[in-house]
Design a protein around this motif. Sequence first.
Motif, mmCIF file in Angstrom:
data_model
loop_
_atom_site.group_PDB
_atom_site.id
_atom_site.type_symbol
_atom_site.label_atom_id
_atom_site.label_comp_id
_atom_site.label_asym_id
_atom_site.label_seq_id
_atom_site.Cartn_x
_atom_site.Cartn_y
_atom_site.Cartn_z
ATOM 1 N N VAL A 164 0.832 -1.202 0.000
ATOM 2 C CA VAL A 164 0.000 0.000 0.000
ATOM 3 C C VAL A 164 0.867 1.254 0.000
ATOM 4 N N TRP A 165 1.761 1.366 0.984
ATOM 5 C CA TRP A 165 2.422 2.657 1.176
ATOM 6 C C TRP A 165 3.733 2.808 0.430
ATOM 7 N N THR A 195 -3.909 -2.311 8.720
ATOM 8 C CA THR A 195 -4.915 -1.379 9.205
ATOM 9 C C THR A 195 -4.659 -0.916 10.641
ATOM 10 N N LEU A 202 -3.983 10.700 8.193
ATOM 11 C CA LEU A 202 -3.257 9.465 8.491
ATOM 12 C C LEU A 202 -2.111 9.747 9.457
ATOM 13 N N TRP A 254 -9.980 5.193 8.160
ATOM 14 C CA TRP A 254 -10.625 5.055 6.850
ATOM 15 C C TRP A 254 -10.886 6.402 6.195
ATOM 16 N N TYR A 296 -8.695 8.480 5.833
ATOM 17 C CA TYR A 296 -7.567 8.516 4.903
ATOM 18 C C TYR A 296 -7.619 7.336 3.943
ATOM 19 N N SER A 297 -7.803 6.139 4.477
ATOM 20 C CA SER A 297 -7.506 4.941 3.693
ATOM 21 C C SER A 297 -8.537 4.664 2.625
ATOM 22 N N ALA A 346 -7.389 6.868 -0.081
ATOM 23 C CA ALA A 346 -6.113 6.323 -0.561
ATOM 24 C C ALA A 346 -6.321 5.357 -1.718
#
Lengths: 311, 534
Positions: free
Chosen positions: B84-85, B144, B217, B251, B253-254, B257
């Motif tokens: 993800v990051w 998460t 985040l 969430w 942010y995510s 994202a």
Amino acid sequence: MISPLPQASSLAPGIDALFNAMLALSAAVALAVFAAMLVFCVRYRRGSAADRSLSPSRSLGIELTWTLVPLALFMGLFGWSIGLWQRLQTPPADATVIYVVAKQWMWKTQHPNGQREIDALHVPLGQPVRLVMTSEDVIHSFYVPAFRVKQDVLPGRYTQLWFTATRPGRFPLFCAEFCGTDHAVMRGDIVVMPSAQYAQWLQQHASQTLATRGGELFRQLGCSGCHGSQSTVHAPDLMGLYGHTVALSDGSRVIADDRYLHDSIMLPSLQIVAGYAPIMPSYQGRIGEEDVLALLAYIKSTTPEPAHEQH
Amino acid sequence: MSSTDPGIAAPSYLTAGEPGLAGWLLTHDHKRIGILYAVGITFFFLLGGIAAAMIRINLIEPQGALMSAETYNKAFTFHGVVMVWFFLIPSIPATLGNFLLPLMIGARDVAFPRLNLFSWYLYVGGGLFTIGALLLGGVDTGWTFYTPFSTLFSNSHVVLAVVGVFVVGFSSILTGLNFIVTVHTMRATGMHWFRLPLFVWAMYATSLVMVLATPVLAMTLSLIALERLLGVGIFDPALGGDPLLFQHFFWFYSHPAVYIMVLPAMGVVSELITCGVRRQIFGYRFMAWSMLAIAVIGFMVWGHHMFVAGQSMYAGIVFSILSFVVAVPSAIKVFNWVATLYKGTIDFHAPMLYALGFIGLFMLGGLTGLFLAATALDVNLTDTYFVVAHFHYIMVGGAVMAYLGGIHFWWPKITGRLYPEGPARFAAILMFFGFNLTFFPQYLLGYFGMPRRYHAYPEPFQWLNVLSSAGASILALAYVMPLCYLGWSLVRGRAAGPNPWRATGLEWTVPSPPPKENFALPPVVSEGPYRYRP
């Protein structure tokens, strides 16, 4: 091979009907798009003799069509789903309440008559059951695929879930929220029994009821020393309190529901009753969530008429 | 687009400037910084891929074929955090975006070249923390970081991992900021907003999300570290905190994202399709506006990750309807791409195959997203393999296919060399089949009730897991292939010339590889993008 997922609760057929409708719609859309892509790719490949005159690069009519038609379809699906969602979220008033305490990595269930189980839950066929759940540690999630129900189980609050089992048998229970090392083996069995058999099963394993056990705890833990009627300590009287409004020292008011009573035992400094000194000790770490539930059952049992429960 | 005479052959960005490693590590050139990111991203993709391979091998057996529960939990956490990051979020924006954005708008560089280099160092710094967490024994919270597990119960290196993500988040914020300012202030004469290539629109929309969402985040991760290290009660109910608060923050942010990952992919695919079909994109303005709509509405749907988490029934209703609404602009895009094929002159070179694959996989991912937006169905499907399949269709089937398609398409521009077309087409097709074999069975697993993050599972789920693992081995092969032939082409590939695809767009008007200054003379733009002739 996996057998198709059984439909073992009253809500499962309705949920599956929506699922199948969406599946059919999605399949139709996907096939149409794939067919169009395939036809265009073959027909307009480089070197083909297909007619390419008058190729449009925009058309407001077409754009609006495929903006508004999907929007309308989506709103239809939304409406359909919301009807089911409201039923899922609204337990019938006559549901039997069973308490569930989750901890790393097991499910502990307690029936109102005092029967307790680990990693298993016996329920009657054809009768609504409401689970009131909390966690001793991290977040877990109570998931029974055959019933199409799932609800996260949180520390420090009560969540609920209901179902009416429609098929006798044994169905898997999973933890669906990652909860640490043995998350994957935090499983159990839901055993659905015909009512008569279930009543018999409860009788066989009957011990003292939850409320009776709570009453014993109330004395053993020393609660009665302050909250009892003969006490010399200035502490609120808990008898008949459940469901009533309580005035707090900060001027606000709360209803004495499960959450309030739970917090008053575990985090007493959070909400101080107006007119009382903050002398209540915290029982956090001294008693588990199962005992808190027993205490709550006892306090509830002292309320004359069945109180309106809040969650 | 008006073409600019390259004039006297200037040395390319690969040879101009300071020689040696210092010339790369201290460069302010957006193109070199793009390459630096590409190196880092490829490295992390391989690391995350190894973790994925371990997961798939383990799941061949119901009892777990390879790892203990603890190792498995660390493997999927590492896979998620890294992919993800350190791969997906920076993938297209930081590599292709950095390289192409200034070229596409006719600029010399991004607005803040030093800041751009600094973002790369933040990326590397964040990466070191994360690798450090891995080397010291790993993290077992899942990507998460749900509380109170992460703050109170996990015995792993949570703080180190969240510091890594915190740091890399700033790299993302700075890149977004840089792109927004660049698009606003550095467009060439005549390059007004509706003459921008859709890739630039995509970068712009993505940057908005990066700048507005990522600070949340950063704040959330700091709060985790605070609670874990100092016992400040924020998320832990035992300290008077609220674990659901964490999920709302996370969430918020995510979920956006996800759009940081997929909007750039949509931009890339729009470039690839128009060139492959040799035709104007169908509905340019709808395409541009729909990207902004996704970016904006995407901020209002986070609660759909929490339908069974304990939020109220009414919150569920609101987040459900908004989630259906955000699907509309995505549907518009799919239909417009397909309409672009109509009456085109289609070449099936590798980038086009990737783009077609993207449309198919993204559509299947999007359609299954509707199931999850429907609260009543989500109750059963959430936290099962259905969700795992759904987001892999969007992020791997969508974003990774587009990233690789873009890498192939602009490879001649970036390196000045042509890649071999045969192996590239083969890899693209193999990837499509490998991907479907890996992830389609996971929809069924989820529908049958297999929860995610299980190192062991009941036996009836085995055959679908074996199918999925078999697909994963094909997929792995398809991912390794481009590394081999692209690497080979760096040395042996034929010279590409400025515009091997006969594509439109300012980046194709300069030599390949482009000179350090990009354009010898500032370009002047007199028409919109995608003026293709068959």
